[in-house]
Design an enzyme around this catalytic site. Structure first.
Site, PDB file in Angstrom:
ATOM      1  N   PRO A 111      50.504  49.461  36.177  1.00 35.44           N
ATOM      2  CA  PRO A 111      50.022  50.741  35.649  1.00 35.44           C
ATOM      3  C   PRO A 111      50.169  51.859  36.687  1.00 35.44           C
ATOM      4  O   PRO A 111      49.777  51.698  37.846  1.00 35.44           O
ATOM      5  CB  PRO A 111      48.547  50.461  35.350  1.00 35.44           C
ATOM      6  CG  PRO A 111      48.476  48.981  35.178  1.00 35.44           C
ATOM      7  CD  PRO A 111      49.482  48.421  36.133  1.00 35.44           C
ATOM      8  N   GLU A 112      50.767  52.968  36.263  1.00 34.75           N
ATOM      9  CA  GLU A 112      50.956  54.112  37.139  1.00 34.75           C
ATOM     10  C   GLU A 112      50.053  55.253  36.670  1.00 34.75           C
ATOM     11  O   GLU A 112      49.199  55.064  35.807  1.00 34.75           O
ATOM     12  CB  GLU A 112      52.431  54.531  37.144  1.00 34.75           C
ATOM     13  CG  GLU A 112      53.391  53.446  37.604  1.00 34.75           C
ATOM     14  CD  GLU A 112      53.295  53.150  39.101  1.00 34.75           C
ATOM     15  OE1 GLU A 112      52.601  53.884  39.819  1.00 34.75           O
ATOM     16  OE2 GLU A 112      53.926  52.177  39.540  1.00 34.75           O
TER      17      GLU A 112
END
Length: 271
Positions: free
Chosen positions: A2-3
């Site tokens: 996840p960014e």
């Protein structure tokens, strides 16, 4: 992993719903990347005030203290009034008067850490080296360009490093560089002011668009309601090796940079 867009989508999904809630219980599963730092029962009775984001960290402000949450490589949060019994990959439940916030993380690289405030040594260690927030007004172009001029590494690697600007993960770096017309292997210090301005704009645009699309789901990510993101379905270069460029028709190329896949158009991104 996840960014920034995925973390921001997560934040928006429960921030308003949990604000003002009273913590009624804390359940800990298997150990995560770092210890909670306090006895779980000591959080009972505290009130959730706001939920902020700094880079890929979620900051849950309590009436006394602060929880730092990180999704690691495969983590996701769910928030609902009623959740099923915790499974083997559910490692943290924050049970509140408005619902339960649950961290699911198959690889257990995520974390939930309690600190007194952002001036605490651990908070400074985790947050102190982060660059500018690209979706905030504080994302200053002059500071961005000055940071690039000091770096001899390839621009893709500089974007991923996160010390100039945070949150430009692998997918979004490839997409922003394509939109700006910059080859990912070009040394950051060689990017002219006009091209740096295009990149500054592209970073904002790509990340904002990704947030609107619910982030990207390549394997594990889902939002707090269990829904997948869709940005990856409209990527212009990422994951499209050998396919024609959507602009010029040239086959998209894939290379490796720092053990990560990079995608670009050799025609649209000549320099």
């Amino acid at each position: 992993m996840p960014e920034l867009p995925e973390v921001e989508v997560t934040r928006r999904g429960f921030a308003d719903r949990i604000a003002g809630a009273r913590i009624e219980a804390v359940r800990m599963g298997k150990p995560l990347r770092w210890a909670l730092g306090v006895a779980p029962d000591s959080l009972v009775g505290r009130t959730v005030q706001t939920v902020r984001r700094r880079g890929k960290y979620l900051l849950v402000d309590l009436d006394a203290g602060l929880l730092l949450l990180h999704l690691g490589m495969s983590g996701s949060l769910r928030f609902d009034a009623v959740l099923p019994s915790a499974g083997s990959h559910d490692h943290f439940d924050l049970v509140t008067s408005r619902g339960t916030l649950r961290l699911n993380d198959p690889r257990r690289f995520g974390a939930v850490v309690h600190v007194e405030d952002e001036a605490s040594p651990l908070a400074i260690k985790l947050l102190g080296g982060l660059g500018m927030e690209p979706l905030e007004d504080s994302f200053d172009f002059e500071a961005f360009h000055a940071g690039l001029r000091k770096r001899q590494a390839a621009i893709k690697q500089v974007l991923l490093a996160g010390d100039i600007v945070v949150g430009v993960g692998n997918i979004y770096a490839s997409e922003a560089l394509f939109l700006a017309g910059i080859r990912p292997t070009l040394a950051a210090s060689r990017i002219s002011r006009p091209r740096a301005l295009r990149l500054h704009t592209a970073v904002r645009e790509i990340l904002a668009r990704a947030v609107e699309r619910g982030g990207s789901t390549l394997r594990d990510f889902s939002n707090v309601d269990g829904q997948s993101g869709y940005f990856q379905l409209e990527a212009t270069v990422y994951g499209r090796a050998g396919e024609p460029c959507r602009v010029c028709g040239t086959p998209i190329r894939q290379i490796r940079q720092g053990q990560r896949s990079t995608y670009f158009c050799p025609n649209c991104q000549k320099y």
